[in-house]
Write a protein that holds these residues in place. Structure first.
Motif, PDB file in Angstrom:
ATOM      1  N   VAL A  37       0.833  -1.203   0.000  1.00 15.90           N
ATOM      2  CA  VAL A  37       0.000   0.000   0.000  1.00 15.90           C
ATOM      3  C   VAL A  37       0.872   1.258   0.000  1.00 15.90           C
ATOM      4  CG1 VAL A  37      -1.648   1.345   1.373  1.00 15.90           C
ATOM      5  CG2 VAL A  37      -1.985  -1.120   1.063  1.00 15.90           C
ATOM      6  N   ALA A  38       1.935   1.237   0.795  1.00 15.39           N
ATOM      7  CA  ALA A  38       2.823   2.404   0.850  1.00 15.39           C
ATOM      8  C   ALA A  38       3.450   2.657  -0.524  1.00 15.39           C
ATOM      9  CB  ALA A  38       3.915   2.184   1.896  1.00 15.39           C
ATOM     10  N   ARG A  39       3.872   1.580  -1.185  1.00 15.58           N
ATOM     11  CA  ARG A  39       4.495   1.742  -2.508  1.00 15.58           C
ATOM     12  C   ARG A  39       3.486   2.253  -3.528  1.00 15.58           C
ATOM     13  NH1 ARG A  39       6.776  -3.456  -2.023  1.00 15.58           N
ATOM     14  NH2 ARG A  39       5.586  -4.056  -3.854  1.00 15.58           N
ATOM     15  N   ARG A  40       2.249   1.731  -3.465  1.00 12.26           N
ATOM     16  CA  ARG A  40       1.232   2.192  -4.413  1.00 12.26           C
ATOM     17  C   ARG A  40       0.937   3.677  -4.198  1.00 12.26           C
ATOM     18  NH1 ARG A  40       2.353   0.679  -7.920  1.00 12.26           N
ATOM     19  NH2 ARG A  40       0.532   1.414  -9.016  1.00 12.26           N
ATOM     20  N   LEU A  41       0.780   4.078  -2.937  1.00 12.33           N
ATOM     21  CA  LEU A  41       0.454   5.484  -2.656  1.00 12.33           C
ATOM     22  C   LEU A  41       1.579   6.403  -3.115  1.00 12.33           C
ATOM     23  CD1 LEU A  41      -1.279   5.149   0.828  1.00 12.33           C
ATOM     24  CD2 LEU A  41      -2.327   5.903  -1.322  1.00 12.33           C
ATOM     25  N   TYR A  42       2.812   5.948  -2.927  1.00  8.12           N
ATOM     26  CA  TYR A  42       3.961   6.747  -3.357  1.00  8.12           C
ATOM     27  C   TYR A  42       3.948   6.912  -4.881  1.00  8.12           C
ATOM     28  CZ  TYR A  42       8.816   8.221  -3.968  1.00  8.12           C
ATOM     29  OH  TYR A  42       9.949   8.913  -4.316  1.00  8.12           O
ATOM     30  N   ALA A  43       3.705   5.789  -5.599  1.00 10.17           N
ATOM     31  CA  ALA A  43       3.685   5.841  -7.070  1.00 10.17           C
ATOM     32  C   ALA A  43       2.565   6.756  -7.560  1.00 10.17           C
ATOM     33  CB  ALA A  43       3.514   4.431  -7.641  1.00 10.17           C
ATOM     34  N   ILE A  44       1.382   6.617  -6.958  1.00  8.84           N
ATOM     35  CA  ILE A  44       0.242   7.434  -7.399  1.00  8.84           C
ATOM     36  C   ILE A  44       0.528   8.914  -7.145  1.00  8.84           C
ATOM     37  CG2 ILE A  44      -2.206   7.931  -6.990  1.00  8.84           C
ATOM     38  CD1 ILE A  44      -2.497   4.888  -6.270  1.00  8.84           C
ATOM     39  N   SER A  45       1.073   9.220  -5.970  1.00  9.96           N
ATOM     40  CA  SER A  45       1.366  10.622  -5.646  1.00  9.96           C
ATOM     41  C   SER A  45       2.339  11.224  -6.652  1.00  9.96           C
ATOM     42  CB  SER A  45       1.987  10.735  -4.249  1.00  9.96           C
ATOM     43  OG  SER A  45       1.171  10.101  -3.316  1.00  9.96           O
ATOM     44  N   LYS A  46       3.367  10.456  -7.017  1.00  8.33           N
ATOM     45  CA  LYS A  46       4.332  10.972  -7.981  1.00  8.33           C
ATOM     46  C   LYS A  46       3.684  11.137  -9.357  1.00  8.33           C
ATOM     47  CE  LYS A  46       8.719  10.014  -8.102  1.00  8.33           C
ATOM     48  NZ  LYS A  46       9.979   9.236  -8.211  1.00  8.33           N
ATOM     49  N   ALA A  47       2.810  10.201  -9.723  1.00  2.82           N
ATOM     50  CA  ALA A  47       2.181  10.257 -11.050  1.00  2.82           C
ATOM     51  C   ALA A  47       1.233  11.445 -11.169  1.00  2.82           C
ATOM     52  CB  ALA A  47       1.444   8.951 -11.336  1.00  2.82           C
ATOM     53  N   ILE A  48       0.669  11.892 -10.041  1.00  2.00           N
ATOM     54  CA  ILE A  48      -0.246  13.045 -10.073  1.00  2.00           C
ATOM     55  C   ILE A  48       0.452  14.263 -10.681  1.00  2.00           C
ATOM     56  CG2 ILE A  48      -1.391  14.747  -8.561  1.00  2.00           C
ATOM     57  CD1 ILE A  48      -2.306  12.393  -6.798  1.00  2.00           C
ATOM     58  N   ASP A  78       6.292  -6.347  -9.747  1.00  7.63           N
ATOM     59  CA  ASP A  78       7.512  -6.079 -10.508  1.00  7.63           C
ATOM     60  C   ASP A  78       7.627  -4.598 -10.825  1.00  7.63           C
ATOM     61  OD1 ASP A  78       8.760  -8.617 -10.815  1.00  7.63           O
ATOM     62  OD2 ASP A  78       7.152  -9.197 -12.187  1.00  7.63           O
ATOM     63  N   GLU A  79       7.266  -3.788  -9.855  1.00 11.76           N
ATOM     64  CA  GLU A  79       7.271  -2.336 -10.025  1.00 11.76           C
ATOM     65  C   GLU A  79       8.632  -1.846 -10.530  1.00 11.76           C
ATOM     66  OE1 GLU A  79       6.635  -0.610  -6.274  1.00 11.76           O
ATOM     67  OE2 GLU A  79       5.773   1.241  -7.053  1.00 11.76           O
ATOM     68  N   GLY A 134       9.900   4.663 -13.833  1.00 13.86           N
ATOM     69  CA  GLY A 134       9.249   5.772 -13.143  1.00 13.86           C
ATOM     70  C   GLY A 134       7.983   5.256 -12.488  1.00 13.86           C
ATOM     71  N   PRO A 135       7.199   6.150 -11.856  1.00 18.67           N
ATOM     72  CA  PRO A 135       5.977   5.689 -11.187  1.00 18.67           C
ATOM     73  C   PRO A 135       5.012   5.054 -12.185  1.00 18.67           C
ATOM     74  CG  PRO A 135       6.050   8.096 -11.303  1.00 18.67           C
ATOM     75  CD  PRO A 135       7.401   7.602 -11.709  1.00 18.67           C
ATOM     76  N   VAL A 136       4.388   3.942 -11.781  1.00 21.08           N
ATOM     77  CA  VAL A 136       3.473   3.230 -12.673  1.00 21.08           C
ATOM     78  C   VAL A 136       2.109   3.091 -12.008  1.00 21.08           C
ATOM     79  CG1 VAL A 136       4.337   1.002 -11.813  1.00 21.08           C
ATOM     80  CG2 VAL A 136       3.095   1.101 -13.988  1.00 21.08           C
ATOM     81  N   LEU A 137       1.076   3.265 -12.824  1.00 15.85           N
ATOM     82  CA  LEU A 137      -0.302   3.112 -12.357  1.00 15.85           C
ATOM     83  C   LEU A 137      -0.978   1.997 -13.113  1.00 15.85           C
ATOM     84  CD1 LEU A 137      -1.530   6.801 -12.601  1.00 15.85           C
ATOM     85  CD2 LEU A 137      -0.646   5.614 -10.582  1.00 15.85           C
ATOM     86  N   ASN A 138      -1.866   1.274 -12.435  1.00 13.42           N
ATOM     87  CA  ASN A 138      -2.799   0.420 -13.152  1.00 13.42           C
ATOM     88  C   ASN A 138      -4.030   1.257 -13.499  1.00 13.42           C
ATOM     89  OD1 ASN A 138      -1.214  -1.816 -13.223  1.00 13.42           O
ATOM     90  ND2 ASN A 138      -2.127  -2.808 -11.428  1.00 13.42           N
TER      91      ASN A 138
END
Lengths: 339, 339
Positions: free
Chosen positions: A218-229, A298-299, A304-308
Motif C-alpha cells: 500500500v505504501a508503494r502504491r500510494l507513493y507511485a500514485i502521488s508521484k504520477a499526479i 515487478d514495479e 518511473g511511477p506506474v499506475l494500473n
C-alpha cells in the motif's frame, strides 16, 4: 503420469490429440512446470505426434502462444498448468487444450493450522481459495476448516470451486478471513489486496503458514500514485498477449490524459522489461494496461511511477483520498469518468 | 527531418500513409533509433494519424512486428532503420514501410585512412560495404578509395549498392581487402567471417579505423563445435520472427541428428534469452536456427555449446577438418547431406 509432485492426465492428452487429428503440437508451460512440458513432448513423440516446446514464459491463462504456434504452422496447443483462457475468447484455431497439473502435496494440515490462527484472531468464517494446482484438495480443505470450528466459505471461478488466478480473486466470497493455498506469497498478496480481509498463505512447497502483510504494498502504491499526479507525460503500456491486450482501454486512457493536458504515447510490448522501457526516453510516468501484477510485484521494471488503470482516477482528481488497494486489480472503464 | 545525426524523409512517410489510407500506424525502430520512432509518432499524431510505438527490439529487417500490429488491430507498420524484408516474403497485410535513417556523419576520411592502411599491407583492391545508415555516402567512398590508388569494388544487395545486413554479406565481391562502414565492430566481424579477407572497420560514430581480428571468434567456434561433437542431446532453437523462422530446417536437422542416435527437441522462441534456455533442462548442446549472429556474438546466451546449421556437418562427420568461419553464416540445407 506423475512428474515431480504433479499429476498429469495422459488420457486427456491422447483423447484430445486424437479427436482433433493433431499431428503437430506446440506445448506450453509456466517456467516452474517446463519439466512437465518436456515429459508431455516425449509422450507425444512416442505416439508419432510431432512435439514442439514453447520456450516462452506462459505467465497465465492470458498468455497463450498463438503467435508462436502460427509461426511454425501448428494448429494445436497444449497449455499446461492453467485452467483456461483468462480475459479473452479463444479463436477457433489454433485449438488449445488447457491441461491442469495437480499437486500431490497434501495441504490439509497447513490449512487447518491457518484456520486455528484465524480463529485465535477472532474469525468465525474462512474463505478458502487455491490455484488450479491445488484445486483437487478443496473438499478436504473445507472439512479441515469446519473441524477447526470455522465456517468454510467458497465461491467459483470459471466453474472451478475456490479457483483464483493472479488477476482475478472474485471467487473469494464474504468471510471474516481468507486462506490461500499456493506456492510463494504471490497469490496470497493478490487475495489480500482484492479482499481487504486478513489473509493467510498456506504454501504446500515450503510447508509454511504465514499471514500476509499489505502495509508495504500500500505504501508503494500510494507513493507511485502521488508521484504520477505531478507527471506531465505518460507512456501507456499495451501487451500483445491475447488475454493482456487492452488497446481500447489504452486508447481511452490516452484521450482522457490528453484532455487534461498530458503528453501521452502508447507502446506495445510482448514481454514488458526494464531494458525495453528504458529505450523509450522522455516519459515521467507509466500506465500499465498489461498484467496488473507487473505494477504490484515487478514495479522495479518501470523506470518511473506506474499506475494500473483502476488507479488512474486519483491522478484525474489530483488526490489519493478514498484510496483502496483493490483499485490495482480493477479494469472498470467507468473509473475514467471520474472528476 | 533530422533527429540526432540521422536524416528521415518526412514526405516518404506522409505519401505512404496517405496512399495506404492508414489511420493507425505501428512504428518500429532498433533500440539505438527509438528516438526517431518517437519523432515520427509525433509527426503522425499532428496529422491525426494514431501512432503506436513498438517497444520491442527490432533487430533487423527479419524482425518485423506483424504479431504486435495484428494484436492491436493496426494494418500499417513503419519500420525504421532497415532497408527491407530479410529472409521472408512480406504478407499483403499489415503493410510495411521500410524507412531508412541516413547518417549525416561523413565517413570519407575514415575510409581513405582504411584504404591507406590496406595499401600499406599490400592490397591493390578494396571492397566497400556499408549498413543502410551510411549507404548514401558510397559514391564519395569509392572516389576516396580510388584517390588512394586502390581499385574500389562494390556489389549490391536488394538493389542497394554496397549494402550489408548482419546475416548477409553477399555484396562483398572479390577484392584483396574489405572496408566496412558501420557503428561498432558487429558488421566488420560479419564481413570478415564471410569474406575471409583482411577487413577494416570504419566507425563514423567513434571516428575510428581498426582492423578486425578473427582469431578469437574462430577459436570459440572450434571449441563449441568440438564439444558438440560429443553431445548426446540437442535442443534446436527456432524463432517466431518472420525472417528468422526456419522451422523446416529445424525439423530436417532434428531428423538428421536422431538418425545419428541423438535425443533432440525443438523449442520455439520470440526473443532467445539465457533465462528461457535455462528453464529447459537436460540438453547438452544447442542448434541455433534463429539469427546466426546469436551464436557468433551472443554465445553466452546459450548454457552449452551452440552450432549454427552450417556448422552441423562437423558434428555429423565427427571432425572439424576443413573448418571455415563462413559456415556460421550459411543456411544451405545440402550441408546436412554430408557423411
Amino acid at each position: 503420469m506423475i512428474v515431480d509432485s504433479y499429476e498429469i492426465n495422459e488420457e486427456d492428452i491422447f483423447t484430445w490429440v486424437k479427436s482433433n487429428g493433431a499431428r503437430k503440437v506446440l506445448i506450453q508451460a509456466p517456467d516452474g512446470l517446463k519439466k512437465i512440458a518436456l515429459a508431455v513432448s516425449e509422450l507425444l513423440e512416442e505416439r508419432d505426434v510431432r512435439a514442439f516446446i514453447s520456450a516462452s514464459h506462459a505467465w497465465g491463462g492470458c498468455d497463450v502462444a498463438y503467435d508462436e504456434a502460427r509461426s511454425i504452422g501448428v494448429d494445436a496447443i497444449i497449455h499446461i498448468g492453467h485452467h483456461g483462457p483468462v480475459w479473452f475468447k479463444p479463436p477457433g484455431k489454433p485449438r488449445v487444450l488447457f491441461l491442469p497439473a495437480f499437486s500431490t502435496l497434501n495441504p490439509t494440515r497447513l490449512v487447518a493450522q491457518a484456520a486455528r490462527e484465524a480463529k485465535d484472531a477472532g474469525a468465525s468464517s474462512l474463505a478458502i481459495v487455491t490455484t488450479i494446482q491445488h484445486a483437487k484438495w478443496l473438499p478436504a480443505l473445507k472439512e479441515a476448516v469446519a473441524s477447526e470450528g470455522l465456517e468454510p466459505i467458497t465461491g467459483s471461478l470459471s466453474g472451478v470451486e475456490g479457483l483464483i488466478v493472479g488477476c482475478n480473486y472474485a471467487s473469494i466470497r464474504q468471510a471474516d478471513d481468507v486462506v490461500v493455498v499456493a506456492g510463494g506469497l504471490f497469490h496470497a498478496l493478490g487475495a489480500a489486496i482484492w479482499s481487504e480481509r486478513p489473509t493467510w498463505s498456506a504454501d504446500p512447497y515450503q510447508e509454511k503458514v504465514s499471514r500476509v502483510e499489505l502495509r508495504n504494498v500500500v505504501a508503494r502504491r500510494l507513493y507511485a500514485i502521488s508521484k504520477a499526479i505531478d507527471a506531465r507525460s505518460f507512456l501507456i503500456v499495451v501487451s500483445s498477449k491475447p488475454g493482456q491486450n487492452r488497446v481500447s482501454l489504452a486508447t481511452r486512457v490516452k484521450r482522457t490524459l490528453e484532455e487534461r493536458g498530458r503528453r501521452v504515447l502508447i507502446a506495445v510490448f510482448n514481454e514488458v522489461t526494464r531494458e525495453l522501457l528504458e529505450n523509450i526516453q522522455g516519459f515521467e510516468a507509466f500506465v500499465n494496461t498489461a498484467c496488473p501484477r507487473l505494477a504490484l510485484d515487478d514495479e522495479g521494471v518501470f523506470p518511473g511511477p506506474v499506475l494500473n488503470p483502476g488507479e488512474l482516477k486519483y491522478v484525474l482528481s489530483g488526490s489519493v483520498e478514498g484510496y483502496s488497494p483493490r483499485d490495482a486489480l480493477v479494469f472498470d472503464l467507468r473509473l475514467l469518468d471520474g472528476p
